[in-house]
Design a protein around this motif. Sequence first.
Motif, PDB file in Angstrom:
ATOM      1  N   ASN A  38     138.988   3.777  28.509  1.00  0.00           N
ATOM      2  CA  ASN A  38     138.043   3.028  29.569  1.00  0.00           C
ATOM      3  C   ASN A  38     138.316   1.765  29.927  1.00  0.00           C
ATOM      4  O   ASN A  38     138.336   1.274  30.861  1.00  0.00           O
ATOM      5  N   VAL A  39     138.783   0.901  28.879  1.00  0.00           N
ATOM      6  CA  VAL A  39     139.412  -0.432  28.893  1.00  0.00           C
ATOM      7  C   VAL A  39     140.457  -0.796  29.675  1.00  0.00           C
ATOM      8  O   VAL A  39     140.492  -1.396  30.827  1.00  0.00           O
ATOM      9  N   GLY A  40     141.468   0.219  29.694  1.00  0.00           N
ATOM     10  CA  GLY A  40     142.608   0.434  30.336  1.00  0.00           C
ATOM     11  C   GLY A  40     142.213   0.847  31.901  1.00  0.00           C
ATOM     12  O   GLY A  40     142.665   0.083  32.929  1.00  0.00           O
ATOM     13  N   ASP A  41     141.278   1.919  31.951  1.00  0.00           N
ATOM     14  CA  ASP A  41     141.131   2.075  33.697  1.00  0.00           C
ATOM     15  C   ASP A  41     140.408   1.007  34.251  1.00  0.00           C
ATOM     16  O   ASP A  41     140.423   0.982  35.405  1.00  0.00           O
ATOM     17  N   ALA A  42     139.341   0.731  33.494  1.00  0.00           N
ATOM     18  CA  ALA A  42     138.497  -0.685  34.106  1.00  0.00           C
ATOM     19  C   ALA A  42     139.568  -1.826  34.534  1.00  0.00           C
ATOM     20  O   ALA A  42     139.367  -2.194  35.785  1.00  0.00           O
ATOM     21  N   ILE A  43     140.517  -2.094  33.793  1.00  0.00           N
ATOM     22  CA  ILE A  43     141.440  -3.223  34.241  1.00  0.00           C
ATOM     23  C   ILE A  43     142.339  -2.890  35.416  1.00  0.00           C
ATOM     24  O   ILE A  43     142.440  -3.602  36.257  1.00  0.00           O
ATOM     25  N   ALA A  44     142.896  -1.698  35.181  1.00  0.00           N
ATOM     26  CA  ALA A  44     143.590  -1.172  36.110  1.00  0.00           C
ATOM     27  C   ALA A  44     143.056  -1.165  37.696  1.00  0.00           C
ATOM     28  O   ALA A  44     143.482  -1.208  38.404  1.00  0.00           O
ATOM     29  N   LYS A  45     141.675  -0.657  37.467  1.00  0.00           N
ATOM     30  CA  LYS A  45     141.031  -0.559  38.881  1.00  0.00           C
ATOM     31  C   LYS A  45     140.816  -1.961  39.438  1.00  0.00           C
ATOM     32  O   LYS A  45     140.922  -2.397  40.694  1.00  0.00           O
ATOM     33  N   GLN A  46     140.606  -2.732  38.588  1.00  0.00           N
ATOM     34  CA  GLN A  46     140.263  -4.260  38.872  1.00  0.00           C
ATOM     35  C   GLN A  46     141.281  -4.950  39.532  1.00  0.00           C
ATOM     36  O   GLN A  46     141.392  -5.590  40.668  1.00  0.00           O
ATOM     37  N   ILE A  47     142.586  -4.673  39.122  1.00  0.00           N
ATOM     38  CA  ILE A  47     143.856  -5.244  39.480  1.00  0.00           C
ATOM     39  C   ILE A  47     144.570  -4.764  40.403  1.00  0.00           C
ATOM     40  O   ILE A  47     145.744  -5.252  40.869  1.00  0.00           O
ATOM     41  N   GLY A  48     144.595  -3.283  40.444  1.00  0.00           N
ATOM     42  CA  GLY A  48     145.401  -2.426  41.556  1.00  0.00           C
ATOM     43  C   GLY A  48     146.863  -2.025  40.583  1.00  0.00           C
ATOM     44  O   GLY A  48     147.800  -1.784  41.219  1.00  0.00           O
ATOM     45  N   LEU A  49     146.704  -1.636  39.437  1.00  0.00           N
ATOM     46  CA  LEU A  49     147.768  -0.952  38.747  1.00  0.00           C
ATOM     47  C   LEU A  49     147.619   0.660  39.411  1.00  0.00           C
ATOM     48  O   LEU A  49     146.456   1.207  39.718  1.00  0.00           O
ATOM     49  N   THR A  50     148.766   1.266  39.476  1.00  0.00           N
ATOM     50  CA  THR A  50     148.975   2.497  39.788  1.00  0.00           C
ATOM     51  C   THR A  50     148.359   3.616  38.657  1.00  0.00           C
ATOM     52  O   THR A  50     147.786   4.850  38.819  1.00  0.00           O
ATOM     53  N   GLU A  51     148.404   3.200  37.387  1.00  0.00           N
ATOM     54  CA  GLU A  51     148.109   3.887  36.058  1.00  0.00           C
ATOM     55  C   GLU A  51     147.954   3.168  35.014  1.00  0.00           C
ATOM     56  O   GLU A  51     148.338   2.161  34.636  1.00  0.00           O
ATOM     57  N   ALA A  52     147.067   3.551  34.010  1.00  0.00           N
ATOM     58  CA  ALA A  52     146.847   2.963  32.627  1.00  0.00           C
ATOM     59  C   ALA A  52     146.844   3.926  31.871  1.00  0.00           C
ATOM     60  O   ALA A  52     146.476   5.053  31.708  1.00  0.00           O
ATOM     61  N   LYS A  53     147.677   3.754  30.578  1.00  0.00           N
ATOM     62  CA  LYS A  53     147.803   4.593  29.482  1.00  0.00           C
ATOM     63  C   LYS A  53     146.998   3.931  28.167  1.00  0.00           C
ATOM     64  O   LYS A  53     147.672   2.826  27.729  1.00  0.00           O
ATOM     65  N   GLY A  54     145.929   4.478  27.610  1.00  0.00           N
ATOM     66  CA  GLY A  54     145.328   3.730  26.746  1.00  0.00           C
ATOM     67  C   GLY A  54     145.417   4.441  25.334  1.00  0.00           C
ATOM     68  O   GLY A  54     146.017   5.431  25.113  1.00  0.00           O
ATOM     69  N   ASN A  55     144.827   3.964  23.984  1.00  0.00           N
ATOM     70  CA  ASN A  55     144.755   4.319  22.849  1.00  0.00           C
ATOM     71  C   ASN A  55     146.222   4.691  22.413  1.00  0.00           C
ATOM     72  O   ASN A  55     146.621   5.487  21.478  1.00  0.00           O
ATOM     73  N   LEU A  56     147.287   3.701  22.852  1.00  0.00           N
ATOM     74  CA  LEU A  56     148.713   3.840  22.341  1.00  0.00           C
ATOM     75  C   LEU A  56     148.987   2.809  21.143  1.00  0.00           C
ATOM     76  O   LEU A  56     148.730   1.714  20.995  1.00  0.00           O
ATOM     77  N   LEU A  57     149.365   3.676  20.256  1.00  0.00           N
ATOM     78  CA  LEU A  57     150.030   2.889  19.037  1.00  0.00           C
ATOM     79  C   LEU A  57     151.611   2.268  19.420  1.00  0.00           C
ATOM     80  O   LEU A  57     152.256   2.929  20.454  1.00  0.00           O
ATOM     81  N   PRO A  58     152.146   1.546  18.604  1.00  0.00           N
ATOM     82  CA  PRO A  58     153.637   1.042  18.938  1.00  0.00           C
ATOM     83  C   PRO A  58     154.550   2.076  19.348  1.00  0.00           C
ATOM     84  O   PRO A  58     155.291   2.244  20.147  1.00  0.00           O
ATOM     85  N   GLU A  59     154.469   3.168  18.370  1.00  0.00           N
ATOM     86  CA  GLU A  59     155.303   4.489  18.528  1.00  0.00           C
ATOM     87  C   GLU A  59     155.044   5.163  19.836  1.00  0.00           C
ATOM     88  O   GLU A  59     155.824   5.939  20.544  1.00  0.00           O
ATOM     89  N   ASP A  60     153.842   5.138  20.086  1.00  0.00           N
ATOM     90  CA  ASP A  60     153.378   5.870  21.281  1.00  0.00           C
ATOM     91  C   ASP A  60     153.950   5.137  22.633  1.00  0.00           C
ATOM     92  O   ASP A  60     154.037   5.804  23.684  1.00  0.00           O
ATOM     93  N   LYS A  61     153.908   3.870  22.605  1.00  0.00           N
ATOM     94  CA  LYS A  61     154.343   3.088  23.790  1.00  0.00           C
ATOM     95  C   LYS A  61     155.860   3.211  23.892  1.00  0.00           C
ATOM     96  O   LYS A  61     156.339   3.504  25.208  1.00  0.00           O
ATOM     97  N   VAL A  62     156.386   3.550  22.649  1.00  0.00           N
ATOM     98  CA  VAL A  62     158.024   3.850  22.920  1.00  0.00           C
ATOM     99  C   VAL A  62     158.190   5.300  23.682  1.00  0.00           C
ATOM    100  O   VAL A  62     159.075   5.451  24.603  1.00  0.00           O
ATOM    101  N   THR A  63     157.345   6.235  23.180  1.00  0.00           N
ATOM    102  CA  THR A  63     157.253   7.568  23.766  1.00  0.00           C
ATOM    103  C   THR A  63     156.785   7.491  25.389  1.00  0.00           C
ATOM    104  O   THR A  63     157.591   8.160  26.069  1.00  0.00           O
ATOM    105  N   ALA A  64     156.101   6.524  25.575  1.00  0.00           N
ATOM    106  CA  ALA A  64     155.532   6.535  27.105  1.00  0.00           C
ATOM    107  C   ALA A  64     156.715   5.836  27.873  1.00  0.00           C
ATOM    108  O   ALA A  64     156.967   6.486  28.981  1.00  0.00           O
ATOM    109  N   VAL A  65     157.363   5.062  27.566  1.00  0.00           N
ATOM    110  CA  VAL A  65     158.649   4.379  27.968  1.00  0.00           C
ATOM    111  C   VAL A  65     159.726   5.483  28.373  1.00  0.00           C
ATOM    112  O   VAL A  65     160.258   5.509  29.415  1.00  0.00           O
ATOM    113  N   LYS A  66     159.879   6.381  27.101  1.00  0.00           N
ATOM    114  CA  LYS A  66     161.008   7.307  27.317  1.00  0.00           C
ATOM    115  C   LYS A  66     160.615   8.333  28.498  1.00  0.00           C
ATOM    116  O   LYS A  66     161.537   8.569  29.216  1.00  0.00           O
ATOM    117  N   GLU A  67     159.323   8.485  28.418  1.00  0.00           N
ATOM    118  CA  GLU A  67     158.808   9.707  29.712  1.00  0.00           C
ATOM    119  C   GLU A  67     159.069   8.875  31.035  1.00  0.00           C
ATOM    120  O   GLU A  67     159.519   9.614  31.931  1.00  0.00           O
TER     121      GLU A  67
END
Length: 655
Positions: free
Chosen positions: A506-535
């Motif tokens: 919810n936090v990610g989506d709210a900020i994404a909407k305010q500033i104009g991001l195309t996408e937000a991925k929330g609830n990510l641990l450091p290893e989840d961020k690595v997976t997101a970057v790989k994708e």
Amino acid sequence: MNNTTDNAHSHHQILGKKTELYFAIFCGLFLLLGFLIEKFVHTTSWVHVTHYIISYVFGGFFISIEASKKIPRREFDIDFLMIAAAAGAAYIGSWAEGALLLFLFSLGHALEHYAMNKAKKSIEALGHLSPKTALLKTNGKLKEVPIEELKLNDIIVIKPNTKIAADGVILSGSSSINQAPITGESIPVDKTFIAHPDELPSFNDIDKKHIVFAGTINGDSSIEVKVLKLTEDSTVSRLIKMVSEVETQKSPTQRLTKKFEKWYVPIVVIVVLLLCFAYLVIDESFSTSLYRAITVLVAASPCALAISTPSAVLSGIARAAQKGVLIKGGKALEDLGEITTIAFDKTGTLTEGKPKLTNLLTLNGFDELELAKLVVEVESLSNHPLAKAIANDVKAKFTIEHQNIASDVNAIQGKGIHAKYKNSMAWIGNIKLMESSDINVDKSTISKMENLLQNGQTVMLVAYQKQLIGIISVMDLPRTMAASTLKHLKEIGIKHMIMLTGDHQNVGDAIAKQIGLTEAKGNLLPEDKVTAVKELILRDNKIAMVGDGVNDAPAMALSTVSVAMGAAGSDVALETADVALMSDKIENLPFVIALSRKSKRIIKQNIWISLGVVVVLVPVTMLGLTNIGLAVAFHEGSTIVVVLNALRLLGYKIE
């Protein structure tokens, strides 16, 4: 020209730093004299030939030194080709054309080094930022000492409108500091003394408002600074060292052209040798075949190709350094110029990194000012960063002071805190805290909380004497320039902008909407961020990751180009990031990406120009449709064109 080192030039500067340029001019002067004597003065041939020979000596001096060092290693490059062509021209009696070749080649060589040195000087200018001496304070007395003699924990005094001599923390005084030399910020930054100098955290963890950097300029007030980094370890020293090393990190285009040259030069030599014996196959004299071979040798030499990429890379990196951006080599510059997807860390990158009070709502008719006083008193007892932020913001909003009328605070893990306030119990926390304390939370209150939560805010309830009296909401607010920066990025061709955060979706989506991001991925641990970057890499091939270079180090290391913000105060960010924005201003990002794209375009233009001239000249010269003079003019002209084209980057401004 070529991209060899400057060793020959640095060790043979007979007439100072411009010796190579002077030699090129002398070469041209004796060439002109020889030509005039040959055409208009009736005298023996040795007179004008002597002038041509002197022209040869001046024109071939530096390139002969460079070639002589490489021939024993069986490295035959452009310098070798030019010497061979000039020698061949002399052999067949075409002294004027050989001298013209050496004149234009040596002039181009000199201009090439001038261009490269101009780019380097933009970088080396950083070395003049730090003052040579500092005012050391010892036993209440001031002594001027060389900055090399400063030791850790020394106290130095910075007088108004003078340069700061070392990285350190302000112990007394407040001033506005011009940080433009390091961070590129055009507006001076207010700095003030640290409250508890005896309990200093590590340099990277000290609030930036207390930190000063060597090479920055003090404002109108005198300050005292405790030295926390030695001269060789200062931010400016490390910046200079890193920028000066970027030439060793070749770009993909540089590596490709280097491989091309490795095979191309021997092929040219073989073709030219074969052309020398064309008279055996076709009806012409040996001198005619040799002349054609020499002309082809001139036309086929890849001088412009050799300098096309390094000149653009160095100019681009130098321009970035002027704006407080460190780009570590040609690979990072070129890769950044191809990026269409950027992944952002949230905290401290897209947001301020500090929670701010967004709402203080009263419930059940409780007085707003009384609610504010209770919140300040109770939260001030907590050591939690969120509690401190709430207390400070409430005090500022309602202009009230902490009066120490709360006591017996007790923190309950995962729920909140409770304490005594005016001899009655007060609670601040989540619904679980209220329920475990037998405090009723009605549906209307839950509805208000959910509305705030959906907007990305963190929500707490306040209760007093077993009754709900208020709602507090806080949020890590987006940076003021975040929305306009992302809009600018979109305009220059960035198609995908994704936020990676450990916060609730919810936090990610709210900020994404305010500033104009195309996408937000929330609830990510450091290893989840690595997976997101790989994708993202699998989807878009190349991506940039923007963060602080510390907390997101694994994800940033995996990205094609890692961009660290606020690197002036972070050793880790300076070392690990491919691109470092020395200030923490996200608005510098569009500039560096646009500069990289411009650099990439200029590199491509230079390669097309250099290869285009070779492709046209070689067939024309092989057919004998031109002479050495014209071949030299076009050949060296293309070299000068690509150098001047690259130099345009030094004045680049984002559109």
